[in-house]
Motif scaffolding. Structure first.
Motif, PDB file in Angstrom:
ATOM      1  N   PRO A 116       1.208  -3.051  57.022  1.00  0.00           N
ATOM      2  CA  PRO A 116       2.289  -4.049  57.207  1.00  0.00           C
ATOM      3  C   PRO A 116       2.911  -4.283  55.530  1.00  0.00           C
ATOM      4  CG  PRO A 116       0.282  -5.351  57.345  1.00  0.00           C
ATOM      5  CD  PRO A 116       0.052  -3.715  57.772  1.00  0.00           C
ATOM      6  N   ILE A 117       1.883  -3.810  54.585  1.00  0.00           N
ATOM      7  CA  ILE A 117       2.191  -4.071  53.123  1.00  0.00           C
ATOM      8  C   ILE A 117       3.638  -3.066  52.835  1.00  0.00           C
ATOM      9  CG2 ILE A 117       0.911  -2.276  52.249  1.00  0.00           C
ATOM     10  CD1 ILE A 117       0.238  -4.176  49.689  1.00  0.00           C
ATOM     11  N   TYR A 118       3.951  -2.260  53.928  1.00  0.00           N
ATOM     12  CA  TYR A 118       4.913  -1.279  53.416  1.00  0.00           C
ATOM     13  C   TYR A 118       6.413  -2.141  53.522  1.00  0.00           C
ATOM     14  CZ  TYR A 118       1.976   2.573  53.891  1.00  0.00           C
ATOM     15  OH  TYR A 118       1.010   3.374  53.720  1.00  0.00           O
ATOM     16  N   LYS A 119       6.445  -3.225  53.946  1.00  0.00           N
ATOM     17  CA  LYS A 119       7.897  -3.853  54.256  1.00  0.00           C
ATOM     18  C   LYS A 119       8.406  -4.154  52.763  1.00  0.00           C
ATOM     19  CE  LYS A 119       7.154  -5.855  58.919  1.00  0.00           C
ATOM     20  NZ  LYS A 119       8.021  -5.008  59.063  1.00  0.00           N
ATOM     21  N   HIS A 120       7.681  -4.532  51.764  1.00  0.00           N
ATOM     22  CA  HIS A 120       8.232  -4.535  50.423  1.00  0.00           C
ATOM     23  C   HIS A 120       7.260  -4.175  49.159  1.00  0.00           C
ATOM     24  CE1 HIS A 120      11.022  -7.451  52.399  1.00  0.00           C
ATOM     25  NE2 HIS A 120      10.329  -7.974  53.130  1.00  0.00           N
ATOM     26  N   LYS A 168       0.824  -3.786  40.865  1.00  0.00           N
ATOM     27  CA  LYS A 168      -0.474  -4.274  41.447  1.00  0.00           C
ATOM     28  C   LYS A 168      -0.051  -3.992  42.976  1.00  0.00           C
ATOM     29  CE  LYS A 168      -2.686  -7.481  38.525  1.00  0.00           C
ATOM     30  NZ  LYS A 168      -3.804  -6.505  38.275  1.00  0.00           N
ATOM     31  N   GLU A 169       1.211  -4.047  43.352  1.00  0.00           N
ATOM     32  CA  GLU A 169       1.480  -4.168  44.549  1.00  0.00           C
ATOM     33  C   GLU A 169       1.548  -2.509  45.329  1.00  0.00           C
ATOM     34  OE1 GLU A 169       3.021  -7.919  43.491  1.00  0.00           O
ATOM     35  OE2 GLU A 169       3.443  -5.782  42.715  1.00  0.00           O
ATOM     36  N   LEU A 170       1.727  -1.653  44.375  1.00  0.00           N
ATOM     37  CA  LEU A 170       1.740  -0.124  44.597  1.00  0.00           C
ATOM     38  C   LEU A 170       0.265   0.206  44.775  1.00  0.00           C
ATOM     39  CD1 LEU A 170       3.175   2.661  44.927  1.00  0.00           C
ATOM     40  CD2 LEU A 170       2.849   2.797  42.413  1.00  0.00           C
ATOM     41  N   VAL A 171      -0.539  -0.295  43.735  1.00  0.00           N
ATOM     42  CA  VAL A 171      -2.082  -0.023  43.758  1.00  0.00           C
ATOM     43  C   VAL A 171      -2.672  -0.487  45.047  1.00  0.00           C
ATOM     44  CG1 VAL A 171      -4.168  -0.367  42.489  1.00  0.00           C
ATOM     45  CG2 VAL A 171      -2.193   0.354  41.479  1.00  0.00           C
ATOM     46  N   SER A 172      -2.397  -1.763  45.573  1.00  0.00           N
ATOM     47  CA  SER A 172      -2.818  -2.258  46.744  1.00  0.00           C
ATOM     48  C   SER A 172      -2.485  -1.466  47.901  1.00  0.00           C
ATOM     49  CB  SER A 172      -2.385  -3.774  46.780  1.00  0.00           C
ATOM     50  OG  SER A 172      -2.780  -4.428  45.802  1.00  0.00           O
ATOM     51  N   ARG A 173      -1.337  -1.073  47.659  1.00  0.00           N
ATOM     52  CA  ARG A 173      -0.555  -0.069  48.721  1.00  0.00           C
ATOM     53  C   ARG A 173      -1.365   1.187  48.909  1.00  0.00           C
ATOM     54  NH1 ARG A 173       2.784   4.482  48.592  1.00  0.00           N
ATOM     55  NH2 ARG A 173       3.961   4.630  50.641  1.00  0.00           N
ATOM     56  N   GLU A 174      -1.959   1.647  47.917  1.00  0.00           N
ATOM     57  CA  GLU A 174      -2.623   3.140  47.833  1.00  0.00           C
ATOM     58  C   GLU A 174      -3.984   2.832  48.340  1.00  0.00           C
ATOM     59  OE1 GLU A 174      -2.084   6.233  46.754  1.00  0.00           O
ATOM     60  OE2 GLU A 174       0.045   5.732  47.254  1.00  0.00           O
ATOM     61  N   LEU A 175      -4.644   1.771  48.136  1.00  0.00           N
ATOM     62  CA  LEU A 175      -6.060   0.947  48.620  1.00  0.00           C
ATOM     63  C   LEU A 175      -5.967   0.782  50.054  1.00  0.00           C
ATOM     64  CD1 LEU A 175      -7.146  -0.999  45.398  1.00  0.00           C
ATOM     65  CD2 LEU A 175      -7.961   1.180  46.097  1.00  0.00           C
TER      66      LEU A 175
END
Length: 307
Positions: free
Chosen positions: A8-12, A86-93
């Motif tokens: 769901p993090i893909y939404k933004h 940080k959002e991008l790193v969280s997305r990859e994790l």
């Protein structure tokens, strides 16, 4: 059941200018449900972000620290293709954790799919081309560390060579890396996979499938994997903006059907099946419908052939 990791993090996760074709991660689940290929119950969200201990079996501590602290030097950050945040790193994790959890589900259900993943341009100590952390490499090491698999086969049929994956597993006989890709496409300096099939520009359905049929069954028989990772990028299509091959949608569909059939026919292990984890990889055709349809065919083939 067809377990499918949804994030769901893909939404933004990205600035507006980087949204296309990332919107496919939102649209693909809806299409799968619309066509009856999957139901809401088939989807799962990763239970957490991938833990450092799992990432560090593949990536260096310095690189992970620089990602998490946003301290990559400017040149390394530019190679990522995305603005570092940080959002991008969280997305990859989250992608990596989805692949790990998908592997565990595949052990029980034959196959599991990640709506994203296939971040095969991530090296041990740096990322590039929209790939920060190598999700399938991290999951492969997780399986081996926890005793779920010994010999692993990675089948990478994205249009781009899996250069990061090749580098990570260089000299490691426990993981066999197989990449079929465009010879003249990115990365322009290729790494050395255990088996590389470099295809000329414009390779059509017939030529692509001929190469795949020539190599894949023998490779499975020779390597005798007890777990398979499949990277099913749809950037092999002739319409793709970043690919230079010439496959039609039907040819891409036949690629997936043949691959899953080859996985299903392997009979060298005492277990009733070889688990398969599939990550989506690239897809950059100008029309989002072409991308979604091609990815949907991958899920349909997995369901019809392996389940």
């Amino acid at each position: 059941m067809l377990p499918i990791a949804f994030h769901p993090i893909y939404k933004h996760p990205l600035p507006e200018g980087h949204r296309f074709p990332m919107i496919k991660y939102e649209l693909l689940p809806e299409q799968l449900k619309l066509e009856g290929i999957a139901t809401e119950a088939d989807f799962f969200e990763p239970s957490k972000l991938c833990e450092d201990v799992d990432v560090l079996r593949v990536h260096t501590a310095d690189y992970l620290d620089d990602l998490k602290n946003l301290t990559l030097d400017k040149r390394a950050a530019r190679k990522l293709g995305f603005p570092l945040s940080k959002e991008l790193v969280s997305r990859e994790l989250r992608i990596a954790q989805g692949t790990i959890e998908g592997c565990l589900k595949a052990i029980d259900h034959k196959v599991a799919m990640n709506i994203a993943g296939g971040t095969h341009h991530a090296y041990t100590d740096h990322g590039e081309a929209f790939c920060l952390l190598n999700d399938q490499a991290i999951a492969a090491r997780y399986l081996q560390h926890h005793g779920h698999a010994e010999k692993i086969l990675i089948v990478d049929l994205d249009v781009h060579q899996g250069n990061g994956t090749a580098e990570i597993f260089t000299g490691d006989d426990s993981v066999f890396t197989f990449s079929m890709h465009g010879a003249s496409n990115y990365p322009f300096k290729k790494e050395t996979s255990d088996l590389d099939i470099a295809l000329p520009d414009g390779t059509n359905d017939e030529a692509f499938l001929k190469e795949l049929r020539h190599h894949l069954p023998d490779l499975i028989a020779q390597q005798k994997p007890d777990f398979i990772f499949y990277l099913a990028g749809v950037d092999v299509l002739s319409t793709d903006k970043l690919g230079r091959l010439g496959l039609t949608p039907q040819g891409c569909k036949m690629r997936d059907e043949y691959s899953f059939s080859a996985f299903a026919k392997a009979n060298h292990i005492s277990k009733p099946f070889i688990p398969v984890q599939c990550s989506m990889g690239g897809g950059y055709s100008p029309e989002i419908k072409i991308i979604i349809d091609a990815h949907t065919n991958t899920y349909r083939a997995a369901r019809d052939i392996l389940l």
